[in-house]
Enzyme design. Structure first.
Site, mmCIF file in Angstrom:
data_model
loop_
_atom_site.group_PDB
_atom_site.id
_atom_site.type_symbol
_atom_site.label_atom_id
_atom_site.label_comp_id
_atom_site.label_asym_id
_atom_site.label_seq_id
_atom_site.Cartn_x
_atom_site.Cartn_y
_atom_site.Cartn_z
ATOM 1 N N ARG A 93 12.918 -7.749 3.567
ATOM 2 C CA ARG A 93 12.881 -6.472 2.851
ATOM 3 C C ARG A 93 12.484 -5.293 3.720
ATOM 4 N NH1 ARG A 93 12.830 -10.414 -0.371
ATOM 5 N NH2 ARG A 93 11.593 -11.292 1.296
ATOM 6 N N THR A 94 11.398 -5.425 4.449
ATOM 7 C CA THR A 94 10.885 -4.258 5.170
ATOM 8 C C THR A 94 11.883 -3.832 6.250
ATOM 9 O OG1 THR A 94 8.688 -5.146 4.748
ATOM 10 C CG2 THR A 94 8.840 -3.323 6.311
ATOM 11 N N LYS A 122 7.036 -12.233 26.981
ATOM 12 C CA LYS A 122 6.680 -12.456 28.394
ATOM 13 C C LYS A 122 5.268 -11.963 28.682
ATOM 14 C CE LYS A 122 11.295 -10.968 29.650
ATOM 15 N NZ LYS A 122 11.957 -9.905 30.417
ATOM 16 N N ARG A 143 6.402 -4.232 12.930
ATOM 17 C CA ARG A 143 5.699 -5.341 12.278
ATOM 18 C C ARG A 143 5.322 -6.323 13.374
ATOM 19 N NH1 ARG A 143 7.515 -8.837 7.144
ATOM 20 N NH2 ARG A 143 6.779 -6.909 6.195
ATOM 21 N N HIS A 171 -0.212 -3.015 4.934
ATOM 22 C CA HIS A 171 1.238 -2.863 4.765
ATOM 23 C C HIS A 171 1.435 -1.597 3.917
ATOM 24 C CE1 HIS A 171 5.384 -3.767 4.554
ATOM 25 N NE2 HIS A 171 5.355 -5.012 4.103
HETATM 26 N N1 CP Z 1 7.434 -7.467 1.036
HETATM 27 C C1 CP Z 1 7.741 -7.682 2.348
HETATM 28 O O1 CP Z 1 7.078 -7.177 3.265
HETATM 29 O O2 CP Z 1 8.832 -8.470 2.535
HETATM 30 P P1 CP Z 1 9.395 -8.917 3.945
HETATM 31 O O3 CP Z 1 8.336 -9.781 4.598
HETATM 32 O O4 CP Z 1 10.670 -9.651 3.656
HETATM 33 O O5 CP Z 1 9.614 -7.675 4.768
#
Ligand code: CP
Length: 344
Positions: A93-94, A122, A143, A171
């Site tokens: 999603r993100t 590395k 991320r 998040h």
């Molecule tokens: N909700 C969320 O962060 O989903 P993903 O881990 O798929 O990005």
């Protein structure tokens, strides 16, 4: 150029270049110019220090983006911008909603979608990666697994950095899309009873949501988790200090009387002991019978992905908001990209 040592939203200044904008985009830009908030050049690292005013402005811009998509699914608001999507941990999603947001705003994305294919494998530091990528793009979305890792990158560069999830930390863009969803589903963010269920220790989405909703004076937070996966004490203490009533619940009965029940997955990838995960998985499962027994107009949310926390027979209930929630991520991330790059 100064960076805010507290993290959160940070001012950096910069220029608004309107020369590549179409007439329609200039009109959109003009419409939004009266906006008292200026997010240009800011990092989005954490929901902890966001003010009610900032959040409402982001949600207002998200609604503008949703409307914009109805008439112009692809605009050229960010046509001269390139965004790096550095996903060093798995994501559907993100990453994909940010990529969609980039494309719908007419910008270009460069992507790392597997840590093994980047030079972090590395041994390159996050700061060095950030400094390098800064030379290629106008904004970084990242991320990665280390709590505070997005801030390390933000501290190393002058362009805006957006935290797409830092391990078991924060998040913030998820929290903003959660609020956007709550506002749409419930008609308000004020005075709600919110139950969070599942892995509250490692779940970064619930950490961010707990802070993001706090300025809207929740009636109560209900934290429902296995004893080993309780909401971190410092977060509960922060809520108590903010005057948010918090209750720890051992069963889902009370959670089902909330306005919003926010289910979460047990975060298997954060466990060092596989046997401990096996013991705790499946601790809380929401099914159709339980939803129908709960508060009449309850809203069921989940950041997704789900494993077994919500059975599929819940999916077609009107209260099941989790796929609408995931779709809202595009509009909120469009708004954030446009805001931090000075085009909203
Ligand atoms: N909700 C969320 O962060 O989903 P993903 O881990 O798929 O990005």
């Amino acid at each position: 150029m100064e960076k805010n040592p507290e993290g959160g939203l940070i001012w950096l200044g910069g220029h608004i270049a309107v020369d590549v904008m179409s007439i329609e985009d200039v009109e959109i830009h003009e419409k939004m110019k009266g906006n008292p908030m200026n997010f240009q050049g800011k990092d989005i690292l954490s929901a902890e220090n966001m003010t009610q005013e900032e959040i409402l402005e982001i949600l207002r811009q998200s609604a503008e983006m949703e409307n914009l998509c109805k008439t112009r699914p692809v605009s050229d608001l960010l046509a001269d911008k390139v965004v790096a999507l550095l996903f060093l941990e798995p994501s559907t999603r993100t990453r994909l909603s940010f990529e969609t947001a980039v494309k719908r705003l007419g910008a270009k994305a460069i992507t790392v979608s597997d840590a093994k294919t980047s030079s972090t494998a590395k041994g390159e530091t996050l700061a060095d990666t950030a400094r390098t990528v800064e030379g290629y793009v106008d904004c970084i979305v990242v991320r990665q697994p280390m709590i505070g890792g997005a801030k390390v990158m933000a501290d190393a560069v002058k362009i805006p950095v957006i935290n797409g999830g830092d391990g078991a930390g924060q998040h913030p863009t998820q929290a903003l899309l959660d609020l956007y969803t709550i506002q749409k589903e419930r008609g308000t963010l004020e005075g709600l009873k919110l139950a969070m269920v599942g892995d509250l220790k490692f779940g970064r989405t619930v950490h961010s949501l707990t802070y993001a909703l706090a300025p809207f004076k929740p009636k109560e937070y209900i934290f429902c988790s296995p004893a080993a996966l309780e909401m971190p004490e410092h977060i509960v203490a922060d809520m108590v200090e903010k005057g948010v009533p918090c209750k720890i619940a051992a069963s889902m009965d009370e959670a089902l009387q909330a306005d919003v029940i926010y289910m979460t997955r047990i975060q298997k990838e954060r466990f060092t002991d596989a046997a401990e995960y096996e013991k705790l998985k499946g601790s809380f499962i929401l099914n159709r019978r339980l939803v129908e027994k709960g508060k009449k107009d309850i809203t069921v949310m989940h950041p997704l992905p789900r494993v077994d926390e919500i059975t599929v027979d819940v999916d077609d209930l009107p209260s099941a908001a989790y796929f609408r929630q995931a779709h809202n991520g595009v509009f909120v991330r469009m708004a954030l990209l446009a805001l931090v790059m000075g085009r909203a």
